[in-house]
Design a protein around this motif. Structure first.
Motif, PDB file in Angstrom:
ATOM      1  N   LEU A   1      22.771  48.963  21.428  1.00 65.14           N
ATOM      2  CA  LEU A   1      23.370  50.145  22.044  1.00 65.14           C
ATOM      3  C   LEU A   1      24.354  49.738  23.128  1.00 65.14           C
ATOM      4  O   LEU A   1      25.454  50.310  23.218  1.00 65.14           O
ATOM      5  CB  LEU A   1      22.270  51.041  22.620  1.00 65.14           C
ATOM      6  CG  LEU A   1      22.722  52.322  23.299  1.00 65.14           C
ATOM      7  CD1 LEU A   1      23.397  53.240  22.278  1.00 65.14           C
ATOM      8  CD2 LEU A   1      21.544  53.039  23.939  1.00 65.14           C
ATOM      9  N   SER A   2      23.998  48.745  23.927  1.00 64.91           N
ATOM     10  CA  SER A   2      24.920  48.268  24.965  1.00 64.91           C
ATOM     11  C   SER A   2      26.192  47.706  24.344  1.00 64.91           C
ATOM     12  O   SER A   2      27.305  47.957  24.833  1.00 64.91           O
ATOM     13  CB  SER A   2      24.255  47.186  25.814  1.00 64.91           C
ATOM     14  OG  SER A   2      23.164  47.721  26.506  1.00 64.91           O
ATOM     15  N   GLU A   3      26.032  46.934  23.237  1.00 65.71           N
ATOM     16  CA  GLU A   3      27.216  46.392  22.553  1.00 65.71           C
ATOM     17  C   GLU A   3      28.092  47.519  22.015  1.00 65.71           C
ATOM     18  O   GLU A   3      29.325  47.477  22.122  1.00 65.71           O
ATOM     19  CB  GLU A   3      26.785  45.473  21.408  1.00 65.71           C
ATOM     20  CG  GLU A   3      26.195  44.162  21.858  1.00 65.71           C
ATOM     21  CD  GLU A   3      25.645  43.343  20.692  1.00 65.71           C
ATOM     22  OE1 GLU A   3      25.736  43.805  19.528  1.00 65.71           O
ATOM     23  OE2 GLU A   3      25.125  42.257  20.955  1.00 65.71           O
ATOM     24  N   ILE A   4      27.466  48.521  21.426  1.00 68.07           N
ATOM     25  CA  ILE A   4      28.218  49.658  20.865  1.00 68.07           C
ATOM     26  C   ILE A   4      28.950  50.402  21.975  1.00 68.07           C
ATOM     27  O   ILE A   4      30.138  50.764  21.832  1.00 68.07           O
ATOM     28  CB  ILE A   4      27.280  50.594  20.079  1.00 68.07           C
ATOM     29  CG1 ILE A   4      26.824  49.919  18.782  1.00 68.07           C
ATOM     30  CG2 ILE A   4      27.945  51.924  19.781  1.00 68.07           C
ATOM     31  CD1 ILE A   4      25.715  50.658  18.045  1.00 68.07           C
ATOM     32  N   LYS A   5      28.275  50.629  23.108  1.00 70.13           N
ATOM     33  CA  LYS A   5      28.923  51.321  24.233  1.00 70.13           C
ATOM     34  C   LYS A   5      30.118  50.520  24.741  1.00 70.13           C
ATOM     35  O   LYS A   5      31.185  51.077  25.015  1.00 70.13           O
ATOM     36  CB  LYS A   5      27.921  51.542  25.370  1.00 70.13           C
ATOM     37  CG  LYS A   5      26.961  52.675  25.119  1.00 70.13           C
ATOM     38  CD  LYS A   5      26.017  52.842  26.308  1.00 70.13           C
ATOM     39  CE  LYS A   5      25.064  53.985  26.106  1.00 70.13           C
ATOM     40  NZ  LYS A   5      24.143  54.149  27.233  1.00 70.13           N
ATOM     41  N   GLU A   6      29.930  49.202  24.861  1.00 72.78           N
ATOM     42  CA  GLU A   6      31.023  48.353  25.337  1.00 72.78           C
ATOM     43  C   GLU A   6      32.180  48.371  24.343  1.00 72.78           C
ATOM     44  O   GLU A   6      33.358  48.486  24.725  1.00 72.78           O
ATOM     45  CB  GLU A   6      30.523  46.918  25.550  1.00 72.78           C
ATOM     46  CG  GLU A   6      31.562  45.956  26.064  1.00 72.78           C
ATOM     47  CD  GLU A   6      32.085  46.301  27.448  1.00 72.78           C
ATOM     48  OE1 GLU A   6      33.196  45.837  27.786  1.00 72.78           O
ATOM     49  OE2 GLU A   6      31.411  47.038  28.195  1.00 72.78           O
ATOM     50  N   TYR A   7      31.864  48.297  23.055  1.00 70.64           N
ATOM     51  CA  TYR A   7      32.902  48.352  22.017  1.00 70.64           C
ATOM     52  C   TYR A   7      33.663  49.667  22.096  1.00 70.64           C
ATOM     53  O   TYR A   7      34.904  49.684  22.028  1.00 70.64           O
ATOM     54  CB  TYR A   7      32.270  48.166  20.630  1.00 70.64           C
ATOM     55  CG  TYR A   7      33.230  48.384  19.504  1.00 70.64           C
ATOM     56  CD1 TYR A   7      34.174  47.406  19.171  1.00 70.64           C
ATOM     57  CD2 TYR A   7      33.222  49.570  18.774  1.00 70.64           C
ATOM     58  CE1 TYR A   7      35.071  47.612  18.130  1.00 70.64           C
ATOM     59  CE2 TYR A   7      34.112  49.779  17.736  1.00 70.64           C
ATOM     60  CZ  TYR A   7      35.032  48.804  17.422  1.00 70.64           C
ATOM     61  OH  TYR A   7      35.930  49.005  16.410  1.00 70.64           O
ATOM     62  N   ASN A   8      32.910  50.783  22.218  1.00 65.82           N
ATOM     63  CA  ASN A   8      33.562  52.099  22.309  1.00 65.82           C
ATOM     64  C   ASN A   8      34.425  52.196  23.557  1.00 65.82           C
ATOM     65  O   ASN A   8      35.528  52.782  23.518  1.00 65.82           O
ATOM     66  CB  ASN A   8      32.515  53.215  22.292  1.00 65.82           C
ATOM     67  CG  ASN A   8      31.942  53.432  20.913  1.00 65.82           C
ATOM     68  OD1 ASN A   8      32.556  53.058  19.917  1.00 65.82           O
ATOM     69  ND2 ASN A   8      30.754  54.026  20.851  1.00 65.82           N
ATOM     70  N   ARG A   9      33.947  51.648  24.672  1.00 61.01           N
ATOM     71  CA  ARG A   9      34.730  51.691  25.917  1.00 61.01           C
ATOM     72  C   ARG A   9      36.037  50.929  25.736  1.00 61.01           C
ATOM     73  O   ARG A   9      37.124  51.424  26.092  1.00 61.01           O
ATOM     74  CB  ARG A   9      33.914  51.085  27.065  1.00 61.01           C
ATOM     75  CG  ARG A   9      34.583  51.219  28.430  1.00 61.01           C
ATOM     76  CD  ARG A   9      33.847  50.434  29.485  1.00 61.01           C
ATOM     77  NE  ARG A   9      33.888  49.004  29.259  1.00 61.01           N
ATOM     78  CZ  ARG A   9      34.931  48.200  29.534  1.00 61.01           C
ATOM     79  NH1 ARG A   9      36.047  48.700  30.023  1.00 61.01           N
ATOM     80  NH2 ARG A   9      34.870  46.906  29.302  1.00 61.01           N
ATOM     81  N   VAL A  10      35.960  49.730  25.150  1.00 62.34           N
ATOM     82  CA  VAL A  10      37.175  48.928  24.939  1.00 62.34           C
ATOM     83  C   VAL A  10      38.110  49.627  23.953  1.00 62.34           C
ATOM     84  O   VAL A  10      39.334  49.671  24.158  1.00 62.34           O
ATOM     85  CB  VAL A  10      36.784  47.511  24.436  1.00 62.34           C
ATOM     86  CG1 VAL A  10      37.993  46.739  23.950  1.00 62.34           C
ATOM     87  CG2 VAL A  10      36.067  46.741  25.529  1.00 62.34           C
TER      88      VAL A  10
END
Length: 138
Positions: free
Chosen positions: A95-104
């Motif tokens: 979930l943290s990776e997905i959030k970071e990906y979405n933010r970028v």
């Protein structure tokens, strides 16, 4: 006469001994009865104690097997909990990776939109500049 006296004395002594022996025999029989009754009572108590001990041992074995089953279930539950926590940590990391990906990705989209907007403004200014009649300078 001495013979009769001696016989009488001997028979009296024998009768006395017999009477005394009968009394002692009665005492011994009574004592034997008492001790037999006491032995029977003690034997009954021993049998009761043995049966109580056997039932207590059976209960202890039952509780021991229940405890073993409970410990096994507890161990399995702890194992399941550890697996679940591991899954939760993995999912949290994803979930943290997905959030970071979405933010970028959104930041890139905003930058791209900003660049397109700036480019569109430039093109619009160029188009405006070209459409404006040029004044001649005096």
């Amino acid at each position: 006469m001495i013979l009769y006296t001696t016989l009488a004395i001997i028979s009296a002594v024998a009768l006395g001994w017999a009477a005394k022996n009968r009394v002692e025999l009665r005492k011994i029989k009574r004592e034997l009865r008492r001790k037999t009754i006491l032995a029977d009572k003690l034997n009954e108590e021993v049998l009761n104690a043995q049966s109580l001990l056997a039932s207590q041992i059976d209960k202890a074995k039952t509780h021991e097997s229940r405890a073993a089953d409970t410990l096994l279930r507890l161990w399995n539950a702890e194992k399941d909990l550890a697996e679940s926590l591991q899954r939760v940590f993995v999912l949290d990391a994803r979930l943290s990776e997905i959030k970071e990906y979405n933010r970028v990705r959104k930041a890139k989209q905003r930058a791209k939109a900003k660049a397109l907007k700036a480019q569109a403004l430039e093109l619009a200014q160029l188009a405006d500049d070209e459409q404006k009649p040029k004044r001649k300078r005096k």
